[in-house]
Design an enzyme around this catalytic site. Structure first.
Site, short mmCIF file in Angstrom:
data_model
loop_
_atom_site.label_atom_id
_atom_site.label_comp_id
_atom_site.label_asym_id
_atom_site.label_seq_id
_atom_site.Cartn_x
_atom_site.Cartn_y
_atom_site.Cartn_z
N HIS A 163 -11.44 9.88 -4.98
CA HIS A 163 -10.00 9.75 -5.30
C HIS A 163 -9.55 10.44 -6.59
CE1 HIS A 163 -10.06 5.81 -2.70
NE2 HIS A 163 -10.33 6.89 -2.02
N HIS B 193 -17.80 4.22 -7.50
CA HIS B 193 -16.55 4.88 -7.08
C HIS B 193 -16.57 6.33 -7.55
CE1 HIS B 193 -12.52 5.63 -6.01
NE2 HIS B 193 -11.91 4.59 -6.53
N GLY C 227 -8.48 -2.18 4.77
CA GLY C 227 -7.94 -2.45 3.45
C GLY C 227 -6.69 -3.30 3.55
N MET D 250 -9.76 -2.83 -3.13
CA MET D 250 -8.32 -2.68 -3.40
C MET D 250 -7.94 -3.24 -4.76
SD MET D 250 -6.51 -3.30 0.24
CE MET D 250 -7.59 -4.66 0.62
N THR D 251 -7.46 -2.35 -5.61
CA THR D 251 -6.96 -2.75 -6.92
C THR D 251 -5.75 -3.63 -6.75
OG1 THR D 251 -7.79 -0.78 -8.00
CG2 THR D 251 -5.85 -1.79 -8.99
N TYR E 32 -11.04 10.26 -9.65
CA TYR E 32 -11.36 9.55 -10.89
C TYR E 32 -12.58 10.21 -11.56
CZ TYR E 32 -7.74 6.54 -9.17
OH TYR E 32 -6.52 6.10 -8.73
C1 LIG Z 1 -3.27 -1.65 -2.94
C2 LIG Z 1 -4.46 -0.74 -2.76
C3 LIG Z 1 -5.38 -0.61 -3.77
C4 LIG Z 1 -6.51 0.21 -3.62
N1 LIG Z 1 -7.45 0.26 -4.60
C5 LIG Z 1 -8.62 0.92 -4.40
C6 LIG Z 1 -9.69 0.83 -5.34
O1 LIG Z 1 -9.62 0.11 -6.36
N2 LIG Z 1 -10.82 1.53 -5.08
C7 LIG Z 1 -10.95 2.32 -3.96
O2 LIG Z 1 -12.00 2.94 -3.78
N3 LIG Z 1 -9.96 2.39 -3.04
C8 LIG Z 1 -8.82 1.70 -3.22
N4 LIG Z 1 -7.85 1.71 -2.25
C9 LIG Z 1 -8.09 2.43 -0.98
C10 LIG Z 1 -8.67 1.46 0.09
O3 LIG Z 1 -9.98 1.06 -0.26
C11 LIG Z 1 -8.70 2.06 1.49
O4 LIG Z 1 -9.59 3.16 1.50
C12 LIG Z 1 -7.35 2.52 1.97
O5 LIG Z 1 -6.37 1.51 1.76
C13 LIG Z 1 -7.38 2.89 3.45
O6 LIG Z 1 -7.72 1.78 4.26
P1 LIG Z 1 -6.57 0.95 5.04
O7 LIG Z 1 -5.69 1.97 5.74
O8 LIG Z 1 -7.32 0.07 6.01
O9 LIG Z 1 -5.82 0.18 4.02
C14 LIG Z 1 -6.69 0.93 -2.40
C15 LIG Z 1 -5.73 0.81 -1.38
C16 LIG Z 1 -4.64 -0.02 -1.54
C17 LIG Z 1 -3.66 -0.16 -0.41
#
Ligand SMILES: Cc1cc2nc3c(=O)[nH]c(=O)nc-3n(C[C@H](O)[C@H](O)[C@H](O)COP(=O)(O)O)c2cc1C
Length: 350
Positions: free
Chosen positions: A178, A175, A318, A25-26, A180
């Site tokens: 998404h 990665h 996440g 999570m970024t 990218y």
């Molecule tokens: C604030 C935020 C930042 C995220 N940043 C990334 C990231 O940097 N790389 C990535 O692959 N997914 C990123 N995701 C997606 C999460 O890894 C995850 O797949 C998504 O939140 C679904 O899981 P959850 O419903 O349990 O949160 C991000 C999600 C959130 C909410």
């Protein structure tokens, strides 16, 4: 033996204390000038480790100076950035938690204001729709990479992976999801190249294939995870025309390289494709015999069921890890789990 979300799990010589993963999570808390992370970031990941996460996958980390798409993105391409990550891995390794660095290049999903005035780069000069994160300016037309530049970026992935291992990470996640850079190569809409990197699906996967080949030189193959998704952050209507063909082509490459970890990404774990009655995870499970990570708005109580039903080997959460640093303890003790609120994103790391 009953499979349990709390039982340990081995991937070759990598042992996880349980099957619970913190999803990448970024958060945007790196120094924007230097791309270094500080002790607050170490404390943030350390807390999730102290409370028992089996594996943490970090936020996306820029692999070179053209890779970032918003403010506060950490990097792992300079010596100082690499050193700064040592604080994080040291903190996490005080507990039994393992930590992977997520290697990220956003490609066209960026803006020159994040890139010292340089235009974002992409397989083809086609602008993303929408506006750059936090900057709220339209995505500019990216510059198409030359063939030589593509090979330089592949080397950058390898060098970033080497730095990650030097920083003490247990492995890396590439990665490729998404929308990218790697995904821009895979996607037929964003890749209109005529060379070895464009055209057929095999050619569009060639960039990922070569990145894996290079990263494998510096990271053991049981410690490389690949993140794949159908969904694109900048093109929400996008769907795979032939999901099964896509899944087969991807798993073929991973199997060829003898990789062991696949991390498909969906918003909702149960969602099925528009063009196929199965879910992304179910389809991968059919063609992929190695470690599969489940993720996507999974309810706390469903994680155990997914493992027990053998739908996946690990379960990633996440947002619940943001709102509950002690998520694993709460799951174990059947205690209340706090929902994620958007306000949890800012203004500070907890
Ligand atoms: C604030 C935020 C930042 C995220 N940043 C990334 C990231 O940097 N790389 C990535 O692959 N997914 C990123 N995701 C997606 C999460 O890894 C995850 O797949 C998504 O939140 C679904 O899981 P959850 O419903 O349990 O949160 C991000 C999600 C959130 C909410």
């Amino acid at each position: 033996m009953i499979r349990s979300i709390f039982s340990d799990y081995k991937i070759g010589n990598l042992t996880l204390d349980n099957r619970i993963v913190m999803a990448p999570m970024t958060r945007g808390f790196a120094d924007d000038e230097t791309g270094e992370v500080n002790y607050l970031v170490a404390d943030y990941y350390g807390k999730r480790a102290r409370y028992g996460a089996g594996l943490i996958i970090t936020e996306g980390i820029a692999i070179n100076e053209t890779a970032k798409g918003t403010y506060g993105i950490p990097g792992i391409f300079t010596h100082c950035q690499t050193l700064s990550w040592q604080k994080v891995t040291k903190e996490v390794h005080q507990y039994k938690t393992k930590i992977f660095a997520q290697l990220w290049h956003v490609g066209r999903v960026s803006h020159q204001e994040f890139l010292n005035g340089h235009a974002p780069v992409a397989p083809s000069p086609i602008a993303a729709s929408g506006k750059a994160h936090r900057l709220r300016k339209p995505f500019p037309r990216p510059r198409a990479l030359t063939n030589t530049e593509i090979y330089h970026i592949i080397d950058d992935y390898r060098d970033a992976a080497r730095n990650a291992m030097e920083a003490g990470f247990d492995g890396v996640e590439i990665h490729a999801a998404h929308g990218y850079l790697i995904d821009q190569f895979i996607n037929e809409k964003t890749n209109q190249r005529q060379d070895e990197f464009g055209g057929s699906l095999q050619n569009r996967l060639h960039f990922l294939d070569l990145i894996i080949k290079e990263v494998k030189k510096v990271v053991p193959k049981n410690r490389i995870s690949i993140r794949i998704s159908e969904k694109k952050d900048d093109d929400t209507d996008y769907v795979w025309e032939y999901p099964e063909e896509m899944v087969c082509a991807i798993t073929e490459i991973l199997a060829k390289h003898q990789l062991k970890i696949l991390h498909p990404s969906v918003e909702n774990y149960e969602d099925t494709f528009q063009n196929d009655p199965r879910s992304l995870h179910a389809l991968f499970r059919q063609y992929w015999d190695e470690t599969l990570i489940a993720v996507g708005n999974i309810a706390p109580e469903s994680g155990a069921d997914i493992i027990e039903a053998d739908q996946a080997d690990l379960v990633a959460f996440g947002q619940l890890f943001i709102s509950n640093p002690d998520l694993v303890i709460r799951l174990k003790a059947n205690r209340e789990i706090f929902p994620y609120q958007t306000k949890d994103r800012l203004p500070c790391l907890v």
